[in-house]
Design an enzyme around this catalytic site. Structure first.
Site, short mmCIF file in Angstrom:
data_model
loop_
_atom_site.label_atom_id
_atom_site.label_comp_id
_atom_site.label_asym_id
_atom_site.label_seq_id
_atom_site.Cartn_x
_atom_site.Cartn_y
_atom_site.Cartn_z
N ASP A 59 0.85 -1.20 0.00
CA ASP A 59 0.00 0.00 0.00
C ASP A 59 0.88 1.25 0.00
O ASP A 59 0.38 2.38 -0.04
CB ASP A 59 -1.02 -0.01 1.15
N SER A 60 2.21 1.05 0.00
CA SER A 60 3.13 2.15 -0.28
C SER A 60 2.79 2.76 -1.64
O SER A 60 3.18 3.90 -1.93
CB SER A 60 4.59 1.66 -0.28
N ASP A 98 -1.12 -6.17 -0.28
CA ASP A 98 -1.19 -5.48 1.01
C ASP A 98 -2.64 -5.07 1.25
O ASP A 98 -3.23 -4.37 0.40
CB ASP A 98 -0.31 -4.22 0.92
N LYS A 128 -1.12 -9.37 2.97
CA LYS A 128 -0.34 -8.90 4.14
C LYS A 128 -1.21 -7.97 4.97
O LYS A 128 -1.95 -7.14 4.40
CB LYS A 128 0.92 -8.15 3.67
N GLU A 197 9.65 -4.03 10.16
CA GLU A 197 10.04 -2.74 9.57
C GLU A 197 10.58 -1.81 10.65
O GLU A 197 9.94 -1.59 11.69
CB GLU A 197 8.83 -2.10 8.87
O1 KIV Z 1 3.58 -1.06 1.63
C1 KIV Z 1 4.75 -1.51 1.54
O2 KIV Z 1 5.45 -1.33 0.55
C2 KIV Z 1 5.24 -2.26 2.69
C3 KIV Z 1 6.70 -2.60 2.71
C4 KIV Z 1 7.49 -1.42 3.13
C5 KIV Z 1 6.98 -3.78 3.57
O3 KIV Z 1 4.52 -2.56 3.57
#
Ligand code: KIV
Length: 304
Positions: A59-60, A98, A128, A197
């Site tokens: 979700d980044s 995510d 995730k 993280e």
């Molecule tokens: O959203 C994302 O990219 C993440 C990673 C930093 C693990 O959760």
């Protein structure tokens, strides 16, 4: 203690897909697991061709590709579109979607429904979820529904406000012990793997040694069972201030900017397109076309 499957297989693993059961074997062999984020089909394909084991549709994306200032605004609809694109590009790596903020916080039922959408509608191999606490029953419910779950502890960006910002976590003995307890609870709930993280390296090392499931670190030192980096950070595409744990392996942003500037100059100076970039037509057809447009021009002149 209830007996629950620790590594449920996805319902329909695609041919050539890395079996999820391979991950604990990689951990046992101390062979580091490579995870990278991706948000589109070319990204999934390139990560696959480069040999990544896991591709996270993080979700980044809210920050890297959608232009928000945090991950919180990402929606299910946006994440489904991005995940669908990545699964079209990535063949061998397991693709992990995510779950965005709001998609699993309300109830177990919501969490299961949304996790299943990622598998059925977007072809994800796993999902995730951030956090422990209330997330534990969500993990159990999703795993019981047959969808593998990766956990995420330490700096969990969806709750950055509650954590007081994007800060390293587990830096006091009490907080570190809390993190270890949460990691154990997530493993017991059925997670097949755990992202750590922005956690001090000794804490991440202890968690990695304590758990049977592999840990994937980002800002968590060298002793995790695998590492993850965000696509835009790794490639030099993200404009914001990079976190301490980021290593840039390329400056693709500079390459793109220079290429577009060169293209713009070529257009403005009439250097592009050239002969080789244009289509011809048979001479006879061209003659007919030119005769017809010259007739049209004459009639227009007469009407003026
Ligand atoms: O959203 C994302 O990219 C993440 C990673 C930093 C693990 O959760």
């Amino acid at each position: 203690m209830s007996i629950r499957p620790q590594q449920p297989a996805p319902a329909t693993p695609a041919p050539g897909k890395l079996p999820i059961t391979e991950l604990p074997e990689l951990k046992a062999r101390r062979q580091p697991i490579v995870m990278v984020t991706a948000y589109d089909a070319p990204g999934g394909r390139l990560a696959d061709e480069a040999g990544a084991d896991l591709v996270l549709v993080g979700d980044s994306a809210a920050m890297t590709v959608l232009g928000y200032h945090s991950t919180v605004p990402a929606t299910m609809d946006e994440m489904l579109i991005l995940t669908r694109a990545v699964t079209r590009g990535a063949r061998r790596p397991l693709v992990i979607a995510d779950m965005p903020f709001g998609s699993f916080q309300v109830s177990d039922e919501d969490a299961v429904r949304n996790a299943i959408r990622f598998v059925k509608e977007a072809g994800a191999d796993a999902v995730k979820l951030e956090g422990a606490g209330a997330t534990l029953t969500r993990v159990r419910a999703i795993v019981d529904a047959g969808v593998p779950v990766m956990g995420h502890l330490g700096l969990t960006p969806q709750s950055a406000t509650m954590l007081g910002g994007f800060k390293a976590q587990g830096r006091s003995a009490a907080k570190a012990l809390g993190l270890v307890a949460d990691a154990r609870a997530l493993e017991a709930a059925g997670c097949f793997s755990l992202v750590l993280e922005a956690v001090p390296a000794p804490v991440a090392r202890h968690v990695s040694r304590t758990l049977a499931i592999p840990t994937i670190g980002i800002g968590a030192g060298p002793d995790c069972d695998g590492q993850v980096l965000v696509w835009h950070d790794l490639l030099g595409l993200y404009d914001g201030r990079a976190a301490r744990f980021v290593k840039r392996y390329a400056e693709v942003g500079d390459t793109i900017r220079a290429a577009i500037a060169e293209y713009a100059a070529d257009v403005r100076e009439h250097r592009f397109p050239e002969e080789q970039h244009t289509y011809a037509m048979p001479e006879q057809e061209l003659a007919l076309f030119e005769a017809a447009v010259s007739d049209e021009r004459e009639h227009a002149d007469e009407r003026r």
